[in-house]
Structure formats: structure tokens, C-alpha cells
Design a protein around this motif. Structure first.
Motif, PDB file in Angstrom:
ATOM      1  N   ASP A  31       1.078  -1.136  -0.176  1.00 43.22           N
ATOM      2  CA  ASP A  31       0.032  -0.014  -0.113  1.00 43.22           C
ATOM      3  C   ASP A  31       0.935   1.316   0.112  1.00 43.22           C
ATOM      4  N   ASP A  32       0.032   2.443   0.332  1.00 45.15           N
ATOM      5  CA  ASP A  32       0.991   3.798   0.064  1.00 45.15           C
ATOM      6  C   ASP A  32       1.713   4.203   1.691  1.00 45.15           C
ATOM      7  N   GLY A  33       1.831   2.978   2.457  1.00 46.32           N
ATOM      8  CA  GLY A  33       2.466   3.202   3.754  1.00 46.32           C
ATOM      9  C   GLY A  33       4.146   3.091   3.393  1.00 46.32           C
ATOM     10  N   PHE A  34       4.708   3.962   4.534  1.00 45.47           N
ATOM     11  CA  PHE A  34       6.338   3.669   4.370  1.00 45.47           C
ATOM     12  C   PHE A  34       6.847   4.075   5.757  1.00 45.47           C
ATOM     13  N   MET A  35       7.928   3.557   6.096  1.00 47.34           N
ATOM     14  CA  MET A  35       8.418   4.065   7.503  1.00 47.34           C
ATOM     15  C   MET A  35       9.989   4.363   7.432  1.00 47.34           C
ATOM     16  N   SER A  36      10.189   5.065   8.603  1.00 46.83           N
ATOM     17  CA  SER A  36      11.649   5.494   8.544  1.00 46.83           C
ATOM     18  C   SER A  36      12.332   5.349  10.018  1.00 46.83           C
ATOM     19  N   GLY A  37      13.604   4.887   9.881  1.00 46.12           N
ATOM     20  CA  GLY A  37      14.319   4.818  11.120  1.00 46.12           C
ATOM     21  C   GLY A  37      15.397   5.963  11.224  1.00 46.12           C
ATOM     22  N   SER A  38      15.530   6.699  12.322  1.00 49.17           N
ATOM     23  CA  SER A  38      16.519   7.735  12.496  1.00 49.17           C
ATOM     24  C   SER A  38      17.554   7.599  13.487  1.00 49.17           C
TER      25      SER A  38
ATOM     26  N   LEU B 132       6.053   5.680  11.175  1.00 49.35           N
ATOM     27  CA  LEU B 132       5.207   5.190  10.324  1.00 49.35           C
ATOM     28  C   LEU B 132       4.304   6.237   9.465  1.00 49.35           C
ATOM     29  N   TRP B 133       4.320   6.155   8.185  1.00 48.43           N
ATOM     30  CA  TRP B 133       3.771   7.323   7.621  1.00 48.43           C
ATOM     31  C   TRP B 133       2.698   6.801   6.358  1.00 48.43           C
ATOM     32  N   ASP B 134       1.877   7.614   5.642  1.00 52.77           N
ATOM     33  CA  ASP B 134       1.167   7.530   4.661  1.00 52.77           C
ATOM     34  C   ASP B 134       1.648   8.534   3.378  1.00 52.77           C
ATOM     35  N   LEU B 135       1.695   8.118   2.363  1.00 49.05           N
ATOM     36  CA  LEU B 135       1.984   9.282   1.424  1.00 49.05           C
ATOM     37  C   LEU B 135       0.929  10.127   1.320  1.00 49.05           C
ATOM     38  N   ARG B 136      -0.279   9.838   1.564  1.00 49.80           N
ATOM     39  CA  ARG B 136      -1.455  11.011   1.246  1.00 49.80           C
ATOM     40  C   ARG B 136      -1.523  11.705   2.637  1.00 49.80           C
ATOM     41  N   SER B 137      -0.629  11.872   3.521  1.00 52.17           N
ATOM     42  CA  SER B 137      -0.831  12.622   4.566  1.00 52.17           C
ATOM     43  C   SER B 137       0.603  13.128   5.077  1.00 52.17           C
ATOM     44  N   PRO B 138       0.803  14.288   5.488  1.00 50.10           N
ATOM     45  CA  PRO B 138       2.107  14.818   5.898  1.00 50.10           C
ATOM     46  C   PRO B 138       2.520  14.493   7.334  1.00 50.10           C
ATOM     47  N   GLN B 139       1.310  14.050   8.193  1.00 46.87           N
ATOM     48  CA  GLN B 139       1.464  13.842   9.593  1.00 46.87           C
ATOM     49  C   GLN B 139       1.964  12.261   9.794  1.00 46.87           C
ATOM     50  N   CYS B 140       2.825  12.040  10.586  1.00 46.34           N
ATOM     51  CA  CYS B 140       3.098  10.536  10.951  1.00 46.34           C
ATOM     52  C   CYS B 140       2.008   9.919  11.571  1.00 46.34           C
ATOM     53  N   ARG B 141       1.718   8.522  11.280  1.00 43.47           N
ATOM     54  CA  ARG B 141       0.699   7.804  11.887  1.00 43.47           C
ATOM     55  C   ARG B 141       0.798   6.812  12.791  1.00 43.47           C
ATOM     56  N   GLY B 142       2.169   6.787  13.024  1.00 42.91           N
ATOM     57  CA  GLY B 142       2.617   5.879  14.278  1.00 42.91           C
ATOM     58  C   GLY B 142       4.244   6.193  14.746  1.00 42.91           C
ATOM     59  N   LEU B 143       4.277   6.281  15.874  1.00 42.36           N
ATOM     60  CA  LEU B 143       5.853   6.522  16.303  1.00 42.36           C
ATOM     61  C   LEU B 143       6.144   5.566  17.383  1.00 42.36           C
ATOM     62  N   LEU B 144       7.386   5.025  17.224  1.00 45.03           N
ATOM     63  CA  LEU B 144       8.266   4.086  18.109  1.00 45.03           C
ATOM     64  C   LEU B 144       9.380   4.606  18.819  1.00 45.03           C
ATOM     65  N   ASN B 145       9.358   4.676  20.117  1.00 43.41           N
ATOM     66  CA  ASN B 145      10.704   5.256  20.822  1.00 43.41           C
ATOM     67  C   ASN B 145      11.531   3.886  21.058  1.00 43.41           C
ATOM     68  N   LEU B 146      12.847   4.000  20.641  1.00 44.79           N
ATOM     69  CA  LEU B 146      13.589   2.873  20.772  1.00 44.79           C
ATOM     70  C   LEU B 146      15.151   3.310  21.794  1.00 44.79           C
ATOM     71  N   PRO B 147      15.645   2.378  22.119  1.00 41.19           N
ATOM     72  CA  PRO B 147      17.010   2.791  23.043  1.00 41.19           C
ATOM     73  C   PRO B 147      18.020   3.320  22.197  1.00 41.19           C
ATOM     74  N   SER B 148      17.795   2.790  20.837  1.00 39.76           N
ATOM     75  CA  SER B 148      19.108   3.139  20.026  1.00 39.76           C
ATOM     76  C   SER B 148      18.797   3.420  18.673  1.00 39.76           C
ATOM     77  N   SER B 149      19.399   3.923  17.710  1.00 38.77           N
ATOM     78  CA  SER B 149      19.136   4.355  16.372  1.00 38.77           C
ATOM     79  C   SER B 149      18.672   3.099  15.750  1.00 38.77           C
ATOM     80  N   PRO B 150      17.314   2.755  15.068  1.00 35.89           N
ATOM     81  CA  PRO B 150      16.756   1.717  14.548  1.00 35.89           C
ATOM     82  C   PRO B 150      16.983   1.720  12.922  1.00 35.89           C
ATOM     83  N   ILE B 151      17.088   0.293  12.460  1.00 38.39           N
ATOM     84  CA  ILE B 151      16.823  -0.017  10.932  1.00 38.39           C
ATOM     85  C   ILE B 151      15.630  -0.721  10.781  1.00 38.39           C
TER      86      ILE B 151
END
Length: 399
Positions: A152-159, A166-185
Motif C-alpha cells: 500500500d501507500d505506507g512507508f516507515m523510517s528509522g532515524s 510510520l507514514w502514509d503518502l497521502r498525509s504529511p502527519q506521521c501515523r505511528g511512532l516507536l521510541n527505541l533505546p538506540s538508532s533503528p533500521i
């Protein structure tokens, strides 16, 4: 001649069936020497800034049909190529923001990509008219992992800000957020139902249900290699730089910056195989000694599955292309035992590749071709010239 596709496969869902005969015949059919602009000379009397040596292509991505490939490079450009004609189509510049991790959406005219300068915004870009269609803001550190959902039009990013969004191409607002103890892939499985998050420093891989990402992961895998203690003690930590599910859903490939990659059972997390025989991309040059603590280096795009899950292809700091056979992986059941060493697999085939590091290596999702990149770009196809005796036999069969 265009790259061969799978025999008797429909165009809507072509699956390449590979074998050793095809893999060993891969040859560079097209080499683009000018795929990256040369490093500018420093001003007279000045010292060069940043790394020395030639600029590299840092990432590449195929569209869904395997017709096109887009590359991003350290000269702050991305370039589009036609895989069937072997022609460079266009060069687009992003000098203001920089460009990395281009990923085709399900339209072959649009990509999402990360920024390397100015800010940490993800940009939705039209290759057709060279315009930004949307900006995805929220990360407070450089985005180091970016994947588009296969369904689908979803995608996700690790920083580097230690979050997955977690994002959707149709909206500039992120639809999900995971906080982790270290930088993720991050990585999606082939169905888009499950995604994996790798967390370095803790050597954990977390598997989430896409529909319930706000709940705890349904599986936590500890990446522990008992063979590392034979080399040094305490063993040098593993630094994960990429994750990739096999298309059949059975395995999870863990790309690392060191001299080994790993293959895990995707259902229970058993460590099955250790892929060796290459030189890791933790260092940018082969004459530099590795440090005490592992780092990402220029790793992250150099290893991938073939579309039929039979082989893994990967790059090396010395420029070679390695092919590992995944058809005889062990089956492990029951509780996980971290003391059981993985099967150590050497490349079945080693191809002479680039004069510098083979930094990006990916197999086309639909065609029998590999795209590899470093300071230059190469398209690899099976050599179809063949043995004269085999050609004669084929002609007799046809008659």
C-alpha cells in the motif's frame, strides 16, 4: 538485448527461477563510468574537506516492474536509468537538501528519499516533472533507514533520533511512532503484514504486527554469534546496517558492516547461517584498520536477496560481488540456543566487480540482472553467448 525474464511467468507476477548456471554467467553488460560527478579539487593551499577519494553512489532502488532503477550519490544528485535498454534517462539535482535512500513508490514516476543537509525531512518527489509533492517532517536526526510497504501507500523510517515513524503518502502527519533505546533500521516482510526493527548496541530485532504496532513486538530476536568469541574476547559487537525478509517469508537477512552477514529464521528467530568471504564496508578504504567499536561506515545497501529467495548477493570493500547459496539452510525447531554456532557459508560464486568498494548491490525484482554501484554503476546480465556444443544441441531439439 533486454535482460531475460522468468520462463512461463506471467507479466503481472513474474518470479525469476535462478540456478548456478545463470548466476555463474553474470557479466557486466553495461558500465556507467560517469554515474557520479568527480570530487571537486580543493582551493589552492587548502586541504580537502570530508573524506578523500572518489565520490560514491550511496543507494539505489528498482521500481515494482523492474523497468527502472534510481540511484543517489554523494554529488547530491539522483539519476534514473532504464534497465531494459541500459540507458541513462535523466539526472536530477538536490544540492540544497542532499539526497539519500531513494525508494520508488508503487508509481514508477515518484520516489521518497531522505535528506543529508538542511533538515531531516523525508521528501516525496516526482521524477516526471522534478517537483516535491509532499514533505514528511518530524525526525530530529538523520534518517538512516527508509522502506516503502510492498502492498500500500505506507512507508516507515528509522532515524538517529532513536525513533521509527510510520507514514502514509497521502498525509504529511506521521501515523505511528516507536521510541527505541538506540538508532533503528527497518524492513517490511513481503506481505506488508509484519515489519522488523533492528536495534544496535542491544543486538535486538523486534518483529511487529503492522495492524498493532502500538503494542509490544510479538517476537524479540537476540542476534548472538558464538563464533565471534573464537576471534577475540570479549567478542567484537555486531553492527547491523540493513534488514531484509526473503520473498518466501521464511528468512530474515541481517546485513552488517563487518566481515559477516547473518540469516535468521523469520518465525522463531533461530540463527541459521553466517555469510563470510567478503570484506565488510565498515571502512571506506581497505588500507584503513578497523577501530575497537564497530561503526556503520559505508555499509547498508551492499547485500540483498534474489527474488526467488535462493541466493543472497553482496558487495565487498575490495570490489568483488559475492553470491551465497541459501538453498540448503538448516531447519531448527524448539527453544533457541545461543550456543549453537550458525552454519558458515562461503560464496559459491565470486564475480570481479568494481575497482573500488562495491557499495550497493541489488537484484532486479523481475529481470535476471544485478545492479551494482560504487564510484561507478554496472548492470550485470547472464552471458548468453553459450557454448557452441550446447547451442547445437538446442538447435537439434528445436528441429
Amino acid at each position: 538485448m533486454p535482460p531475460p525474464t522468468a520462463p512461463n511467468a506471467s507479466s503481472s507476477a513474474a518470479t525469476i527461477s535462478l540456478n548456478d548456471a545463470i548466476i555463474t554467467k553474470l557479466k557486466p553488460a553495461k558500465i556507467f563510468k560517469g554515474a557520479v560527478e568527480p570530487t571537486p579539487q580543493p582551493p589552492s593551499g587548502g586541504s580537502p574537506r570530508g573524506h578523500t577519494g572518489p565520490r560514491h553512489i550511496t543507494a539505489l532502488s528498482f521500481d515494482d516492474r523492474g523497468d527502472q532503477v534510481v540511484t543517489a550519490s554523494e554529488d547530491e544528485t539522483f539519476r534514473l536509468y532504464n534497465c531494459k535498454t541500459g540507458k541513462h534517462l535523466k539526472t536530477l539535482y538536490s544540492k540544497k537538501y542532499g539526497v539519500d535512500l531513494p525508494r520508488f513508490t508503487h508509481k514508477n514516476t515518484t520516489i521518497v528519499h531522505t535528506s543529508t543537509k538542511e533538515d531531516d525531512t523525508i521528501r516525496y518527489h516526482s521524477l516526471h516533472d522534478n517537483k516535491y509533492l509532499q514533505y514528511f517532517k518530524g525526525h530530529k536526526g538523520r534518517v538512516v533507514s527508509l522502506e516503502v510497504s510492498p502492498v500500500d501507500d505506507g512507508f516507515m523510517s528509522g532515524s538517529l533520533d532513536k525513533t521509527v515513524r510510520l507514514w502514509d503518502l497521502r498525509s504529511p502527519q506521521c501515523r505511528g511512532l516507536l521510541n527505541l533505546p538506540s538508532s533503528p533500521i527497518v524492513a517490511y516482510d513481503a506481505t506488508g503484514v509484519v515489519f522488523a526493527v533492528g536495534v544496535n548496541h542491544y543486538s535486538r530485532i523486534l518483529l511487529y504486527d503492522q495492524a498493532n504496532f502500538d503494542k509490544a513486538p510479538f517476537l524479540t530476536i537476540v542476534l548472538s554469534d558464538p563464533t565471534l568469541s573464537m576471534i577475540s574476547y570479549p567478542p567484537r559487537p555486531i553492527y547491523m546496517t540493513s534488514l531484509s525478509f526473503s520473498s518466501n517469508g521464511k528468512y530474515l537477512l541481517v546485513g552488517c558492516s563487518g566481515d559477516a552477514h547473518y540469516v535468521l529464521d523469520a518465525f522463531e528467530g533461530h540463527l541459521l547461517a553466517k555469510l563470510e568471504g567478503h570484506v565488510g564496508l565498515e571502512r571506506r578504504r581497505i588500507d584503513v584498520q578497523p577501530g575497537i567499536d564497530p561503526i556503520k561506515g559505508s555499509s547498508g545497501e551492499e547485500v540483498s536477496w534474489t527474488p526467488d529467495s535462493k541466493y543472497v548477493v553482496g558487495g565487498s570493500l575490495d570490489g568483488r560481488i559475492c553470491v551465497w547459496d541459501m538453498q540448503k539452510l538448516p531447519e531448527r525447531m524448539g527453544p533457541i540456543d545461543h550456543q549453537i554456532p550458525p552454519v558458515r557459508i562461503q560464496p559459491t560464486t565470486t564475480l570481479d566487480g568494481h575497482p573500488g568498494p562495491s557499495r550497493c548491490v541489488k537484484f532486479n525484482p523481475r529481470l535476471a540482472m544485478i545492479c551494482t554501484a560504487g564510484a561507478e554503476l554496472a548492470f550485470w546480465l547472464p552471458d548468453q553467448s553459450g557454448d557452441p556444443e550446447e547451442i547445437a544441441k538446442d538447435l537439434l531439439k528445436k528441429k
